[in-house]
Design an enzyme around this catalytic site. Structure first.
Site, PDB file in Angstrom:
ATOM      1  N   ASP A  30       0.827  -1.210   0.000  1.00 35.53           N
ATOM      2  CA  ASP A  30       0.000   0.000   0.000  1.00 35.53           C
ATOM      3  C   ASP A  30       0.860   1.259   0.000  1.00 35.53           C
ATOM      4  OD1 ASP A  30      -2.420   1.316  -0.060  1.00 35.53           O
ATOM      5  OD2 ASP A  30      -2.641   1.360   2.123  1.00 35.53           O
TER       6      ASP A  30
ATOM      7  N   HIS B 207       2.071   3.485  -9.060  1.00 36.02           N
ATOM      8  CA  HIS B 207       1.927   2.035  -9.274  1.00 36.02           C
ATOM      9  C   HIS B 207       3.120   1.494 -10.061  1.00 36.02           C
ATOM     10  CE1 HIS B 207      -1.925   2.114  -7.428  1.00 36.02           C
ATOM     11  NE2 HIS B 207      -2.472   2.886  -8.345  1.00 36.02           N
TER      12      HIS B 207
ATOM     13  N   LEU C 236      11.275 -20.241  -5.091  1.00 38.02           N
ATOM     14  CA  LEU C 236      10.252 -19.420  -4.435  1.00 38.02           C
ATOM     15  C   LEU C 236       8.893 -19.536  -5.122  1.00 38.02           C
ATOM     16  CD1 LEU C 236       9.575 -16.970  -2.438  1.00 38.02           C
ATOM     17  CD2 LEU C 236      10.092 -15.504  -4.401  1.00 38.02           C
TER      18      LEU C 236
HETATM   19  C1  IPE Z   1      -5.246  -2.753  -0.058  1.00 35.08           C
HETATM   20  O1  IPE Z   1      -4.990  -1.408  -0.209  1.00 35.08           O
HETATM   21  C2  IPE Z   1      -5.275  -3.439  -1.382  1.00 35.08           C
HETATM   22  C3  IPE Z   1      -3.988  -3.564  -2.054  1.00 35.08           C
HETATM   23  C4  IPE Z   1      -2.838  -3.187  -1.586  1.00 35.08           C
HETATM   24  C5  IPE Z   1      -4.043  -4.198  -3.345  1.00 35.08           C
HETATM   25  P1  IPE Z   1      -6.172  -0.352  -0.317  1.00 35.08           P
HETATM   26  O2  IPE Z   1      -5.533   0.974  -0.522  1.00 35.08           O
HETATM   27  O3  IPE Z   1      -7.164  -0.777  -1.318  1.00 35.08           O
HETATM   28  O4  IPE Z   1      -6.826  -0.454   1.140  1.00 35.08           O
HETATM   29  P2  IPE Z   1      -7.742   0.557   1.920  1.00 35.08           P
HETATM   30  O5  IPE Z   1      -8.775   1.090   0.964  1.00 35.08           O
HETATM   31  O6  IPE Z   1      -6.861   1.655   2.423  1.00 35.08           O
HETATM   32  O7  IPE Z   1      -8.322  -0.239   3.042  1.00 35.08           O
HETATM   33  C1  IPE Z   2      -1.730   0.229  -3.261  1.00 35.03           C
HETATM   34  O1  IPE Z   2      -1.491   1.587  -3.330  1.00 35.03           O
HETATM   35  C2  IPE Z   2      -1.948  -0.389  -4.608  1.00 35.03           C
HETATM   36  C3  IPE Z   2      -3.351  -0.751  -4.871  1.00 35.03           C
HETATM   37  C4  IPE Z   2      -4.326  -0.706  -4.016  1.00 35.03           C
HETATM   38  C5  IPE Z   2      -3.667  -1.205  -6.221  1.00 35.03           C
HETATM   39  P1  IPE Z   2      -2.663   2.636  -3.283  1.00 35.03           P
HETATM   40  O2  IPE Z   2      -3.042   2.993  -4.680  1.00 35.03           O
HETATM   41  O3  IPE Z   2      -3.789   2.180  -2.435  1.00 35.03           O
HETATM   42  O4  IPE Z   2      -1.927   3.864  -2.601  1.00 35.03           O
HETATM   43  P2  IPE Z   2      -2.534   4.886  -1.564  1.00 35.03           P
HETATM   44  O5  IPE Z   2      -3.055   4.102  -0.400  1.00 35.03           O
HETATM   45  O6  IPE Z   2      -3.613   5.633  -2.282  1.00 35.03           O
HETATM   46  O7  IPE Z   2      -1.380   5.739  -1.192  1.00 35.03           O
HETATM   47 MG    MG Z   3      -4.155   2.385  -0.432  1.00 28.17          MG
END
Ligand code: IPE
Ligand code: IPE
Ligand code: MG
Length: 241
Positions: free
Chosen positions: A20, A37, A131
């Site tokens: 995240d 990303h 792995l």
């Molecule tokens: C969790 O992150 C999902 C992934 C890392 C793929 P999110 O950004 O979607 O989670 P929330 O919305 O903060 O709970």
């Molecule tokens: C995690 O990063 C990746 C996915 C959920 C696909 P985020 O896109 O949720 O990044 P933040 O939480 O907005 O910083």
């Molecule tokens: Mg996120």
């Protein structure tokens, strides 16, 4: 640097990561979210390599949740495009490193180029013995449990076995993790203290390490720090030390 301090006898078998913070990483730099990303894919590449070096046998990463469809279409499909690029670029090296790639979640509804890339990655690496690298894609823990329950119910309906024979191991065997040990360590980058529907069945006794580091900045050194933290934990499983 941290590596010398890690106890080689207490390396987690299965590490699962909620990657995240990509969006915040991009925002801090005034970049579009997709750039975050993209940077996240680079970070992933290094973490996979270090996992093999450390002798971790299973690495599972949360790449896209069943709830992430709530995001703008441009971001959602941009993520899938990046995934195709990642697989195309990395498949050879993953294969050379004896990594076996698996994709968990309902990827049957993804764009066809993403599905083709997934099939190719799984087919190319299926006989590898290093792995096990699992990517949770359009994955949700509740959807996974529901799928398992449906599969058991349909077999009961067909008379294959009775309700009394349902036990935890039967339910486990219907999950994507069939045959895979539960995650010993779940790392979440980006600082949130939640699972966000990740491996909710398997996480029953996992150790959690949350770091404020955003996923694109999560280096192999940060990874080893998280494992070091894991090694300091006393895992009691409800018993006594
Ligand atoms: C969790 O992150 C999902 C992934 C890392 C793929 P999110 O950004 O979607 O989670 P929330 O919305 O903060 O709970
Ligand atoms: C995690 O990063 C990746 C996915 C959920 C696909 P985020 O896109 O949720 O990044 P933040 O939480 O907005 O910083
Ligand atoms: Mg996120």
């Amino acid at each position: 640097m941290t590596q010398q301090r890690l106890d080689p006898d207490r390396i987690p078998r299965h590490v699962a990561i909620v990657m995240d913070g990509n969006g915040r990483w991009a925002k801090m730099r005034g970049l579009p979210r997709l750039q975050g990303h993209n940077a996240g894919m680079m970070a992933l590449k290094e973490i996979v390599k270090r996992s093999s070096v450390l002798g971790i046998t299973h690495l599972t990463v949360y790449a896209f949740s069943t709830e992430n469809w709530k995001r703008p279409e441009e971001e959602v499909f941009g993520i899938f495009k990046l995934l195709v690029l990642y697989v195309q670029k990395e498949i050879r090296e993953l294969n050379d490193n004896n990594v076996r790639v698996n994709i968990w979640g309902d990827w049957s509804i993804l764009p066809s180029d993403a599905q083709n890339a997934i099939r190719k990655a799984m087919r190319t690496t299926q006989n590898n013995t290093g792995l096990c690298f699992n990517i949770a894609l359009n994955y949700g823990g509740r959807a996974e449990i529901l799928k398992a329950v449906r599969s058991i119910c349909s077999e009961i309906q067909s008379g294959a076995f009775s309700i009394d024979s349902i036990d935890e191991s039967m339910l486990s065997s219907r999950m994507y993790t069939n045959g895979v040990p539960d995650p010993d360590l779940i790392i979440r980058t980006g600082g949130e203290y939640r699972l966000s529907n990740f491996m909710i069945w398997q996480a029953a006794y996992s150790e959690f390490v949350v770091t404020d580091v955003l996923w694109p900045d999560f280096s192999p050194d940060e990874y080893e720090k998280a494992i070091l933290e894991y090694q300091s934990r006393d895992r009691r499983y409800g018993g006594l030390t």
